[in-house]
Design a protein around this motif. Structure first.
Motif, PDB file in Angstrom:
ATOM      1  N   THR A  63      21.983  66.322   2.141  1.00  0.00           N
ATOM      2  CA  THR A  63      22.191  67.608   1.467  1.00  0.00           C
ATOM      3  C   THR A  63      23.269  67.583   0.396  1.00  0.00           C
ATOM      4  OG1 THR A  63      23.793  68.309   3.161  1.00  0.00           O
ATOM      5  CG2 THR A  63      21.472  68.868   3.533  1.00  0.00           C
ATOM      6  N   ASN A  64      24.213  66.643   0.473  1.00  0.00           N
ATOM      7  CA  ASN A  64      25.333  66.645  -0.465  1.00  0.00           C
ATOM      8  C   ASN A  64      25.712  65.208  -0.780  1.00  0.00           C
ATOM      9  OD1 ASN A  64      27.738  66.841  -1.866  1.00  0.00           O
ATOM     10  ND2 ASN A  64      28.638  68.380  -0.534  1.00  0.00           N
ATOM     11  N   TYR A  65      25.383  64.754  -1.987  1.00  0.00           N
ATOM     12  CA  TYR A  65      25.661  63.369  -2.356  1.00  0.00           C
ATOM     13  C   TYR A  65      27.130  63.022  -2.189  1.00  0.00           C
ATOM     14  CZ  TYR A  65      26.558  59.205  -5.076  1.00  0.00           C
ATOM     15  OH  TYR A  65      26.997  57.954  -5.458  1.00  0.00           O
ATOM     16  N   HIS A  66      28.009  63.947  -2.486  1.00  0.00           N
ATOM     17  CA  HIS A  66      29.433  63.662  -2.552  1.00  0.00           C
ATOM     18  C   HIS A  66      30.111  63.589  -1.187  1.00  0.00           C
ATOM     19  CE1 HIS A  66      29.303  64.047  -6.878  1.00  0.00           C
ATOM     20  NE2 HIS A  66      28.642  65.185  -6.732  1.00  0.00           N
ATOM     21  N   GLU A  67      29.394  63.910  -0.128  1.00  0.00           N
ATOM     22  CA  GLU A  67      29.947  63.873   1.223  1.00  0.00           C
ATOM     23  C   GLU A  67      29.229  62.822   2.062  1.00  0.00           C
ATOM     24  OE1 GLU A  67      32.504  65.594   2.290  1.00  0.00           O
ATOM     25  OE2 GLU A  67      32.744  66.770   0.433  1.00  0.00           O
ATOM     26  N   GLY A  68      29.966  62.215   2.994  1.00  0.00           N
ATOM     27  CA  GLY A  68      29.318  61.352   3.963  1.00  0.00           C
ATOM     28  C   GLY A  68      28.497  62.181   4.923  1.00  0.00           C
ATOM     29  N   GLU A  69      27.298  61.685   5.284  1.00  0.00           N
ATOM     30  CA  GLU A  69      26.399  62.450   6.149  1.00  0.00           C
ATOM     31  C   GLU A  69      25.679  61.517   7.120  1.00  0.00           C
ATOM     32  OE1 GLU A  69      24.712  66.043   3.403  1.00  0.00           O
ATOM     33  OE2 GLU A  69      23.917  64.047   2.958  1.00  0.00           O
TER      34      GLU A  69
ATOM     35  N   VAL B  90      15.348  56.148  13.152  1.00  0.00           N
ATOM     36  CA  VAL B  90      16.533  55.317  12.948  1.00  0.00           C
ATOM     37  C   VAL B  90      17.618  56.147  12.261  1.00  0.00           C
ATOM     38  CG1 VAL B  90      17.458  53.210  11.922  1.00  0.00           C
ATOM     39  CG2 VAL B  90      15.080  53.268  12.735  1.00  0.00           C
ATOM     40  N   PRO B  91      18.715  56.431  12.949  1.00  0.00           N
ATOM     41  CA  PRO B  91      19.817  57.168  12.320  1.00  0.00           C
ATOM     42  C   PRO B  91      20.736  56.222  11.554  1.00  0.00           C
ATOM     43  CG  PRO B  91      20.321  56.795  14.621  1.00  0.00           C
ATOM     44  CD  PRO B  91      18.955  56.188  14.383  1.00  0.00           C
ATOM     45  N   THR B  92      21.397  56.760  10.550  1.00  0.00           N
ATOM     46  CA  THR B  92      22.355  55.976   9.766  1.00  0.00           C
ATOM     47  C   THR B  92      23.362  56.931   9.138  1.00  0.00           C
ATOM     48  OG1 THR B  92      22.540  54.265   8.054  1.00  0.00           O
ATOM     49  CG2 THR B  92      21.007  56.054   7.626  1.00  0.00           C
ATOM     50  N   TYR B  93      24.350  56.374   8.469  1.00  0.00           N
ATOM     51  CA  TYR B  93      25.324  57.175   7.737  1.00  0.00           C
ATOM     52  C   TYR B  93      25.192  56.866   6.254  1.00  0.00           C
ATOM     53  CZ  TYR B  93      27.503  57.836  12.313  1.00  0.00           C
ATOM     54  OH  TYR B  93      27.735  58.151  13.623  1.00  0.00           O
ATOM     55  N   ARG B  94      25.009  57.905   5.455  1.00  0.00           N
ATOM     56  CA  ARG B  94      24.970  57.711   4.005  1.00  0.00           C
ATOM     57  C   ARG B  94      26.283  58.223   3.422  1.00  0.00           C
ATOM     58  NH1 ARG B  94      25.256  62.114   1.572  1.00  0.00           N
ATOM     59  NH2 ARG B  94      25.494  60.818  -0.271  1.00  0.00           N
ATOM     60  N   ARG B  95      26.649  57.659   2.251  1.00  0.00           N
ATOM     61  CA  ARG B  95      27.915  58.030   1.616  1.00  0.00           C
ATOM     62  C   ARG B  95      27.806  57.783   0.124  1.00  0.00           C
ATOM     63  NH1 ARG B  95      31.041  55.255   5.478  1.00  0.00           N
ATOM     64  NH2 ARG B  95      29.048  54.960   6.522  1.00  0.00           N
ATOM     65  N   PRO B  96      28.628  58.453  -0.680  1.00  0.00           N
ATOM     66  CA  PRO B  96      28.594  58.228  -2.125  1.00  0.00           C
ATOM     67  C   PRO B  96      29.152  56.856  -2.481  1.00  0.00           C
ATOM     68  CG  PRO B  96      30.432  59.647  -1.574  1.00  0.00           C
ATOM     69  CD  PRO B  96      29.649  59.452  -0.313  1.00  0.00           C
ATOM     70  N   LEU B  97      28.926  56.437  -3.710  1.00  0.00           N
ATOM     71  CA  LEU B  97      29.380  55.125  -4.152  1.00  0.00           C
ATOM     72  C   LEU B  97      30.892  54.965  -3.987  1.00  0.00           C
ATOM     73  CD1 LEU B  97      28.857  52.382  -5.483  1.00  0.00           C
ATOM     74  CD2 LEU B  97      29.037  53.524  -7.712  1.00  0.00           C
ATOM     75  N   SER B  98      31.650  56.011  -4.299  1.00  0.00           N
ATOM     76  CA  SER B  98      33.106  55.919  -4.165  1.00  0.00           C
ATOM     77  C   SER B  98      33.515  55.592  -2.738  1.00  0.00           C
ATOM     78  CB  SER B  98      33.764  57.223  -4.623  1.00  0.00           C
ATOM     79  OG  SER B  98      33.304  58.316  -3.848  1.00  0.00           O
TER      80      SER B  98
END
Length: 234
Positions: free
Chosen positions: A154-160, A175-183
């Motif tokens: 839902t929000n690129y700038h936040e880890g989710e 399969v669950p995972t954690y996504r995060r922005p490039l920074s």
């Protein structure tokens, strides 16, 4: 329990069976990741999140001495068969690593770190177990692809925490995972004292085109993976 362990315990047999030939692995991510490896002959290398041992086998073939680490005991059973010259340890990358300081010349990791929620302690641990001027090569899912392709992002700038249903390894698994922005991919490593040497957003090989022309057309124009090489502090 680590979020992805139940899924990968169930996927282990499929990874072992087709991981050598599945185009996104064999003809996209893996050649890009291994292209970042320098001469590892007689180096002591940690394969962090080794899975069923495909990268471990590659490192052994290049002359490295390898310890493979993974949280999935099922995966490790296949890894031991694939790379009997390596040693293997069952452990969670999200906790303190079971190694003394300055143990390894290098750390390699293929598509494992994005299953770890907190990266600051992860990279501090990797820096701790690496010898001065040691190297770190790893691949993760591309931040842009994660945001675009996970329906629950839902929000690129936040880890989710996000998840997807996989069916390409012969078993249908969420399969669950954690996504995060490039920074948030780069900052934890830099904060732990690593220096970025090389980055690569791989494109599929000719072998990929022959294996799956339709998917090749997509992969050739959209990012899927991100491969990075860092050096530890001297």
């Amino acid at each position: 329990m680590p979020i992805a362990r139940p899924a990968f315990d169930r996927l282990a047999a499929g990874y072992d069976r087709i991981g050598d030939t599945k185009p996104s692995n064999a003809s996209l991510e893996r050649p890009a990741t291994t292209s970042m490896l320098s001469d590892v002959d007689d180096e002591f290398v940690l394969d962090a999140g080794c899975g069923v041992g495909h990268l471990t086998e590659e490192l052994i073939g290049r002359g490295a001495r390898v310890i493979g680490l993974d949280v999935s005991v099922e995966m490790l059973e296949y890894a031991r068969d694939r790379a009997p010259a390596a040693d293997f340890v069952a452990a969670d990358l999200g906790t303190t690593l079971p190694f003394t300081p300055n143990s390894f010349d290098g750390v390699a990791s293929s598509l494992a770190f994005h299953y770890v929620e907190e990266w600051d302690p992860l990279f501090r641990e990797l820096a701790r177990v690496l010898r001065p001027d040691g190297w770190l090569v790893f691949s993760v899912q591309h931040p842009h692809a994660d945001f675009e392709e996970y329906d629950d992002a839902t929000n690129y700038h936040e880890g989710e925490r996000v998840s997807a249903t996989w069916d390409s390894f012969g078993t249908t698994v969420d399969v669950p995972t954690y996504r995060r922005p490039l920074s948030a991919v780069l900052s934890p490593a830099l904060g732990a004292g690593f220096t970025l040497e090389q980055s690569l957003e791989p494109t599929p090989t000719e072998e990929y085109r022959r294996a799956n022309p339709e998917r090749y057309a997509y992969e050739a124009t959209h990012p899927n993976f991100l491969c990075l090489r860092f050096t530890a502090q001297e």
